[in-house]
Design a protein around this motif. Structure first.
Motif, PDB file in Angstrom:
ATOM      1  N   HIS A 116       0.845  -1.200   0.000  1.00  0.00           N
ATOM      2  CA  HIS A 116       0.000   0.000   0.000  1.00  0.00           C
ATOM      3  C   HIS A 116       0.881   1.252   0.000  1.00  0.00           C
ATOM      4  O   HIS A 116       0.596   2.235  -0.705  1.00  0.00           O
ATOM      5  N   GLN A 117       1.948   1.224   0.784  1.00  0.00           N
ATOM      6  CA  GLN A 117       2.840   2.379   0.872  1.00  0.00           C
ATOM      7  C   GLN A 117       3.522   2.651  -0.467  1.00  0.00           C
ATOM      8  O   GLN A 117       3.659   3.810  -0.874  1.00  0.00           O
ATOM      9  N   VAL A 118       3.934   1.602  -1.154  1.00  0.00           N
ATOM     10  CA  VAL A 118       4.587   1.758  -2.459  1.00  0.00           C
ATOM     11  C   VAL A 118       3.652   2.454  -3.444  1.00  0.00           C
ATOM     12  O   VAL A 118       4.017   3.456  -4.085  1.00  0.00           O
ATOM     13  N   VAL A 119       2.431   1.930  -3.580  1.00  0.00           N
ATOM     14  CA  VAL A 119       1.480   2.491  -4.549  1.00  0.00           C
ATOM     15  C   VAL A 119       1.085   3.905  -4.151  1.00  0.00           C
ATOM     16  O   VAL A 119       1.027   4.820  -4.994  1.00  0.00           O
ATOM     17  N   MET A 120       0.822   4.105  -2.850  1.00  0.00           N
ATOM     18  CA  MET A 120       0.412   5.427  -2.370  1.00  0.00           C
ATOM     19  C   MET A 120       1.500   6.466  -2.632  1.00  0.00           C
ATOM     20  O   MET A 120       1.224   7.589  -3.081  1.00  0.00           O
ATOM     21  N   ASN A 121       2.745   6.104  -2.378  1.00  0.00           N
ATOM     22  CA  ASN A 121       3.845   7.059  -2.542  1.00  0.00           C
ATOM     23  C   ASN A 121       4.042   7.441  -4.001  1.00  0.00           C
ATOM     24  O   ASN A 121       4.198   8.625  -4.331  1.00  0.00           O
ATOM     25  N   ARG A 164       3.510  -6.682 -13.021  1.00  0.00           N
ATOM     26  CA  ARG A 164       4.082  -5.367 -13.281  1.00  0.00           C
ATOM     27  C   ARG A 164       3.033  -4.280 -13.071  1.00  0.00           C
ATOM     28  O   ARG A 164       1.938  -4.325 -13.629  1.00  0.00           O
ATOM     29  N   LEU A 165       3.382  -3.310 -12.249  1.00  0.00           N
ATOM     30  CA  LEU A 165       2.540  -2.138 -12.002  1.00  0.00           C
ATOM     31  C   LEU A 165       3.177  -0.941 -12.689  1.00  0.00           C
ATOM     32  O   LEU A 165       4.350  -0.638 -12.457  1.00  0.00           O
ATOM     33  N   THR A 166       2.422  -0.265 -13.543  1.00  0.00           N
ATOM     34  CA  THR A 166       2.918   0.918 -14.251  1.00  0.00           C
ATOM     35  C   THR A 166       2.133   2.140 -13.794  1.00  0.00           C
ATOM     36  O   THR A 166       0.897   2.159 -13.855  1.00  0.00           O
ATOM     37  N   ILE A 167       2.841   3.147 -13.327  1.00  0.00           N
ATOM     38  CA  ILE A 167       2.218   4.400 -12.873  1.00  0.00           C
ATOM     39  C   ILE A 167       2.817   5.538 -13.693  1.00  0.00           C
ATOM     40  O   ILE A 167       4.029   5.782 -13.640  1.00  0.00           O
ATOM     41  N   ARG A 168       1.956   6.209 -14.453  1.00  0.00           N
ATOM     42  CA  ARG A 168       2.418   7.211 -15.422  1.00  0.00           C
ATOM     43  C   ARG A 168       1.697   8.535 -15.176  1.00  0.00           C
ATOM     44  O   ARG A 168       0.484   8.565 -14.957  1.00  0.00           O
ATOM     45  N   ASP A 169       2.450   9.644 -15.195  1.00  0.00           N
ATOM     46  CA  ASP A 169       1.819  10.970 -15.067  1.00  0.00           C
ATOM     47  C   ASP A 169       2.143  11.805 -16.304  1.00  0.00           C
ATOM     48  O   ASP A 169       3.015  11.452 -17.094  1.00  0.00           O
TER      49      ASP A 169
END
Length: 375
Positions: A116-121, A164-169
């Motif tokens: 949770h901390q990884v995704v939240m951060n 794999r989780l990809t977070i893109r802004d």
């Protein structure tokens, strides 16, 4: 780091005592209301928040001590969905969240709180990058099969199957001069008071400690992309849900319970009474020793706190065992620099429990200890 560890230990002890009171009374209240009662939902939310706080305290201790944490098999897409549900309400209207998390990428063996901390951060950093201009946060999940360690879409990973989780802004991006330092502790590009520089360092540590990897790509003016890789489990079952209250067996033993927190003594009285045990609960360790000295054979089990004025749980254990060597003892603590499970076992302690305790966990420990002794 040593000073931080000492501070974290003090925080953990005090906070876990407070949480033990909150969760203990919530457990008791839950058993006095029906599912149809509106109060049931309120109590349920108190318990959920209490357990999140418990996990947060453990996270602080884990980071400062670099200790191992409990891991369980979890469906990765459900963990990510939990975080996104929290973020939806906190993100400004100028930032759109698009996600593809319905894709079941399998089960990962992780500490759920740390994930949770990884995704939240990572999502919070994306929001900060787009705060002034607005933009789109995209969260995707897929699976990757790594066949060679140098595979371009998953560098530095041994062969295997990964989620794999990809977070893109769509923010301004990260400068080439900066991007090589973003995972270093205390490095930050944020203004004073807005960041400590520990967020991405902790994220990197969590991911690599789980046997995974994290990468970053960024182009000025077009945004930044983080990819998190975690090993997938071949097969596993998620932790079972808590047993309903009706499945808890009633006990018959007589228990001496000791804790210097008066409110925790009250919680224990409610729990032990609910479970059917005969008991005497006291908040003074010297008084507890006097009671035991007067009738050591009147008790089937002792449950004692570790950190108390007068006599500690360790000192009490020695006195109890001197008077009656066969008395089963359960030792509880919110946190201790001088006691852990290994030392407790070496002392002959029958069970070592960390606060805050759930009703079912307390009952399970009592039954295991008492049944073991009889066996």
């Amino acid at each position: 780091m040593e000073a931080l560890g000492t501070l974290a230990g003090g925080i953990a002890h005090e906070f876990n005592n407070i949480l033990a009171i909150i969760l203990g009374f919530a457990d008791l209240a839950r058993r006095d209301v029906t599912e149809a009662d509106r109060l049931c939902q309120y109590v349920r939310e108190i318990r959920v928040a209490g357990h999140r706080a418990k996990d947060l305290v453990q996270q602080i201790v884990t980071f400062s001590n670099r200790s191992d944490v409990e891991r369980t098999p979890e469906k990765f897409n459900l963990l990510v969905q939990d975080v996104l549900q929290l973020l939806q309400a906190s993100f400004p209207a100028t930032i759109e969240i698009r996600h593809n998390t319905a894709n079941d990428v399998g089960i990962v063996w992780v500490n759920a709180t740390q994930m949770h901390q990884v995704v939240m951060n990572l999502c919070a950093n994306a929001e900060h990058a787009m705060r002034d201009t607005g933009g789109v946060l995209t969260v995707d999940l897929d699976s990757v099969e790594v066949e060679t360690p140098a595979q371009t879409d998953a560098p530095h990973l041994p062969p295997g199957s990964y989620a794999r989780l990809t977070i893109r802004d769509t923010g301004p991006g990260i400068s080439p001069k900066v991007i090589g330092h973003i995972f270093e502790p205390f490095f930050t590009t944020k203004d004073t008071g807005e960041g400590t520089g520990m967020g991405l360092a902790i994220v990197h540590g969590i991911v690599t400690n789980h046997g995974g990897d994290i990468t970053v790509e960024s182009t000025a003016g077009t945004g930044t992309t983080f990819r998190v890789y975690l090993p997938r489990c071949a097969s596993a079952k998620r932790s079972e849900m808590s047993l309903p209250p009706s499945t808890l067996p009633l006990g018959r033993e007589r228990i001496l319970f000791i804790d210097d927190e008066a409110a925790l003594v009250q919680v224990a009285e409610g729990m032990l009474a609910h479970l059917g045990y005969d008991f005497q609960a006291v908040s003074n360790s010297r008084e507890a020793l006097t009671i035991f000295q007067a009738a050591p054979n009147d008790f089937d089990l002792v449950i004692t706190d570790m950190t108390m004025p007068g006599l500690t749980g360790e000192a009490l254990t020695h006195e109890f065992r001197r008077l009656r060597p066969d008395i089963p003892i359960i030792l509880c603590t919110g946190f201790s620099h001088v006691m852990d499970a290994a030392k407790a076992q070496a002392m002959g302690i029958d069970a070592f429990l960390l606060k805050p305790l759930a009703l079912k966990d307390l009952d399970l420990a009592i039954r295991q200890v008492c049944n073991g002794r009889r066996a």
